[in-house]
Design an enzyme around this catalytic site. Structure first.
Site, mmCIF file in Angstrom:
data_model
loop_
_atom_site.group_PDB
_atom_site.id
_atom_site.type_symbol
_atom_site.label_atom_id
_atom_site.label_comp_id
_atom_site.label_asym_id
_atom_site.label_seq_id
_atom_site.Cartn_x
_atom_site.Cartn_y
_atom_site.Cartn_z
ATOM 1 C CG ASP A 168 -0.111 0.142 2.523
ATOM 2 O OD1 ASP A 168 0.004 1.264 3.049
ATOM 3 O OD2 ASP A 168 0.434 -0.881 2.992
ATOM 4 C CB SER A 169 0.974 4.238 0.659
ATOM 5 O OG SER A 169 1.264 5.607 0.584
ATOM 6 C CB ALA A 170 5.853 4.152 0.434
#
Length: 315
Positions: A160-162
């Protein structure tokens, strides 16, 4: 006495003081591995890089069928490359739930974070973890759960995300160079991926303060970058984009997430860049960035979990 003057303020994530002190504002709690009574998922930690003192957390359903190997998910946590760990309660709880629902084995990778360890260190650590996982392909690795229970011909990356950014970049790397021992990466799940670019796409915010915040955080963790069009952050500009080393990709976006349009842009371009796989997108209406981690039992989080489970389990 510590200098209280702030040099860089990236609240609510991290603050850097003029004396060099770094204050992480979230993601500092950790929990030990365990047998989770709710999901009946067992976990343990294993060292994947002794020279750098780096570990990952392994997850396996307690009541697994010992005659049949399970798909393997390699998970990369989010946190802007600068906060959170694989051992935080947020990720520990999420992996327990996902492993139980999908009936898989998982490796949750802990990597070094910026700004102390600037990119590409997080990518290098993640690749080292994948090499460690691949060392179990002949059943002779140092971790029995991977030797005996993980199907390394049915591997998924997720984050998720980074962490989604890392999962994508690991997919690009595995498309270009094979791992000794070999992993067959079937698919990649990108949840609210941390991608960006110099020019806004779609209805992405044009607000200069917001865009400069995103760019500033990126430059903090990757000081050698060329900027927001660095292929590590803007993968559509990567000349190797079409070499993504898997057969299918699921991108999850959230309507109220600042990164939503960037995820859609990624999907649109992956589908027409010459890559031979299948890309799917799922949008959660009225939701914000990584909402599923903060409210894991809400209807949209449950729906997203089911979609990820289906993606991993479908032939």
């Amino acid at each position: 006495m510590a200098n209280t003057e702030v040099a860089h303020d990236f609240s609510p994530f991290i603050r850097i003081y003029k004396d060099g002190r770094i204050e992480r504002l979230i993601g500092n709690d950790i929990v030990p591995p365990s047998l989770d009574p709710k999901t009946k998922v067992e976990s343990k930690d294993a060292v994947y890089s002794p020279e750098n003192g780096l570990s990952c957390r392994l997850y396996m359903p307690k009541n697994t069928n010992h005659d049949k190997k399970l798909p393997l998910l390699v998970y990369f946590h989010g946190g802007g490359f600068c906060v959170e760990t694989a051992f935080s309660p947020t990720y520990h709880n999420y992996l327990n739930t996902l492993v139980s629902a999908a009936n898989i084995v998982a490796v949750s990778v802990d990597y070094r974070r910026g700004p102390e360890h600037a990119l590409p260190i997080a990518y290098d650590d993640s690749w080292t973890a994948l090499k460690w996982v691949a060392s179990h392909s002949n059943g002779k690795g140092n971790e029995d759960w991977l030797n005996n229970h993980a199907d390394l011909q049915q591997v998924f990356f997720a984050g998720d995300s980074a962490g989604a950014n890392i999962a994508h970049n690991m997919g690009i790397r595995i498309g270009k160079e094979k791992l000794e021992g070999g992993l067959n990466v079937t698919g990649i799940v990108l949840v609210h991926p941390y991608f960006w670019g110099t020019e806004p796409v779609g209805t992405e915010t044009r607000e200069l303060a917001t865009r400069s915040f995103v760019e500033g955080l990126w430059r903090l963790v990757c000081p050698t970058t060329s900027g927001c069009d660095d292929p590590l952050l803007n993968p559509v500009l990567d000349p190797n984009f079409a070499s993504l080393g898997c057969n299918k990709v699921l991108v999850c976006v959230a309507e109220k997430d600042m990164l939503c349009q960037r995820g859609k842009f990624y999907c649109d371009n992956l589908g027409k860049c010459g890559w031979g796989g299948v890309v799917e997108i799922m949008e959660a209406k009225e939701e914000g960035h990584v909402f599923h981690l903060f409210t894991p039992t809400c209807e949209d989080a449950v729906t997203m979990l089911k979609r990820v489970v289906s993606f991993v389990n479908q032939d």
